[in-house]
Design an enzyme around this catalytic site. Structure first.
Site, PDB file in Angstrom:
ATOM      1  CG  HIS A  13      -8.124   8.098  -5.808  1.00 18.68           C
ATOM      2  ND1 HIS A  13      -7.066   8.239  -4.942  1.00 18.68           N
ATOM      3  CD2 HIS A  13      -8.778   6.983  -5.411  1.00 18.68           C
ATOM      4  CE1 HIS A  13      -7.095   7.243  -4.052  1.00 18.68           C
ATOM      5  NE2 HIS A  13      -8.132   6.475  -4.313  1.00 18.68           N
ATOM      6  CG  HIS A  15     -10.640   2.215  -5.197  1.00 16.11           C
ATOM      7  ND1 HIS A  15      -9.438   1.622  -4.879  1.00 16.11           N
ATOM      8  CD2 HIS A  15     -10.627   3.423  -4.587  1.00 16.11           C
ATOM      9  CE1 HIS A  15      -8.733   2.444  -4.101  1.00 16.11           C
ATOM     10  NE2 HIS A  15      -9.438   3.548  -3.912  1.00 16.11           N
ATOM     11  CE  LYS A  99      -2.815   5.510  -3.484  1.00 13.35           C
ATOM     12  NZ  LYS A  99      -4.136   6.094  -3.506  1.00 13.35           N
ATOM     13  CG  HIS A 136      -3.664   6.123   1.568  1.00 11.81           C
ATOM     14  ND1 HIS A 136      -4.968   5.823   1.274  1.00 11.81           N
ATOM     15  CD2 HIS A 136      -3.638   6.348   2.904  1.00 11.81           C
ATOM     16  CE1 HIS A 136      -5.696   5.850   2.378  1.00 11.81           C
ATOM     17  NE2 HIS A 136      -4.913   6.167   3.383  1.00 11.81           N
ATOM     18  CG  HIS A 174      -7.818   9.820  -0.598  1.00 13.42           C
ATOM     19  ND1 HIS A 174      -6.759   9.929   0.241  1.00 13.42           N
ATOM     20  CD2 HIS A 174      -7.799   8.550  -1.081  1.00 13.42           C
ATOM     21  CE1 HIS A 174      -6.119   8.767   0.259  1.00 13.42           C
ATOM     22  NE2 HIS A 174      -6.722   7.931  -0.531  1.00 13.42           N
ATOM     23  CG  ASP A 247     -10.963   7.026  -2.341  1.00 18.17           C
ATOM     24  OD1 ASP A 247     -10.657   5.952  -2.870  1.00 18.17           O
ATOM     25  OD2 ASP A 247     -10.862   7.244  -1.116  1.00 18.17           O
TER      26      ASP A 247
END
Ligand code: NCD
Ligand code: ZN
Length: 346
Positions: A13, A15, A99, A136, A174, A247
């Site tokens: 995970h 970004h 996602k 999420h 997460h 994350d």
């Protein structure tokens, strides 16, 4: 020097953003990780297979030739997602996961899902192709206390979804609560969870220690200390249904240090050093590789990275920079507020 060598980790995970920010942060992941699952919450989001193909190209253009790093792409699920396009992306090998952001749950999630009944056809495609849905897991209702949003999501959305699609592979991303741990422990092996580095280290007090501290603000928000302790216990237990997804979520310092600061913590440069420390504190260094390099690969159906990473423990604390910068852009690096004696040495 105390050392540990493990199969090169994967980050399930991550970004990476785009443009200058991508160029700034990418080397810090590519250095320590063989592969990463790239989150699609760009502006505009990565919705179609064609979007994912162009984003993949942009990332590959930013990877140094001598770095052996592979981005795994995800699609951002919307109520208008075309299940046929998802199926094509899977068949082409470009789409590794989809996602699900509940609309409004986090950074760049406004195009996410409001009515979960509208995504059933795509969930059926994922289920029949054994491709994970990454979730999420927070409800977005303003009246629900921010510290309860994960737990409510599990009860109201996730449990019913698992019941409707019992074969669907789901990653609860997460996780921050004992409730999320229990859900994964009490469901079959097609339900897994990622755990970040920062949620193993901070509890909700960190955001308010001596003042408001925006660099400890992320979503899901860090919870009480007891939850953190449960996360550490399960992450270091060797249970294959809990694996690393950092994350790592970079934002320009100005966007964090603001009257309405962004959610997201940038951990990539220190992730492995902190994890080695956390696992050593639990007397569980022998489980580090399972968490960072084996369990996620198994869940995603790939073999562990063939290369290795060695961490060494210095007798004195290792100095890590407080931030990284490129041109005008500066991003603050997560500070665990304890000495780090471990570092990646090879
Ligand atoms: C992430 C981001 O900045 O994109 N922020 C965060 O607080 N974790 C989005 C997300 O994963 O929720
Ligand atoms: Zn994220």
């Amino acid at each position: 020097m105390k050392k540990i060598t493990i199969h090169k980790p994967d980050d399930w995970h991550l970004h990476l953003r785009d443009g200058d920010l991508l160029k700034l942060v990418l080397p810090h992941t590519a250095k320590d990780f063989g592969r990463a699952l790239i989150m699609p919450n760009l502006t505009p989001p990565v919705i179609t297979t064609s979007d994912a193909e162009s984003y993949h190209r942009e990332i590959m253009d930013a990877v140094d030739r001598d770095m052996d790093f592979q981005p795994f792409m995800t699609l951002y699920l919307t109520e208008d997602t075309d299940p046929g396009d998802v199926e094509d992306g899977i068949a082409k090998g470009i789409v590794k996961a989809v996602k699900l952001y509940p609309a409004g749950a986090t950074t760049n999630s406004s195009s996410g899902v409001r009515d979960f009944s509208k995504i059933n056809e795509t969930l059926a495609v994922l289920s029949s192709n054994s491709v994970p849905l990454c979730v999420h897991g927070e409800v977005v209702d303003g009246h629900v206390d921010i510290y309860d949003r994960e737990t409510e999501f599990i009860e109201r959305v996730l449990a019913p979804m698992h019941k409707d699609f019992p074969e669907l592979k789901i990653v609860l991303e997460h996780i921050t609560t004992q409730d999320a741990i229990d859900f994964v422990l009490n469901t079959p092996d097609n339900i897994a969870a990622t755990i970040t580095v920062h949620h193993l280290v901070i509890n909700r007090n960190h955001m308010f220690k001596g003042g408001i501290r925006p660099h400890y603000y992320c979503l899901p928000i860090a919870k009480r200390e007891t939850h953190r302790q449960h996360l550490v216990k399960v992450a270091t237990s060797g249970n294959a249904n809990f694996f690393l997804g950092t994350d790592s979520a970079p934002h320009a310092i100005a966007a964090k240090e603001s009257a309405c600061g962004c959610a997201g913590i940038f951990t990539a440069p220190v992730a492995m050093a902190i994890l080695a420390q956390v696992f050593e504190n639990e007397d569980a260094l022998d489980k580090l590789e399972v968490f960072t390099s084996l369990s996620g690969a198994k869940f995603y159906g790939v073999t562990p990275n063939p290369s290795f990473l060695t961490l060494g423990k210095e007798s004195t604390p290792v100095e890590f920079p407080a931030s990284i910068a490129r041109n005008e852009l500066e991003v603050s690096i997560f500070d665990p507020e304890f000495d780090l004696n471990w570092k990646v040495i090879d």
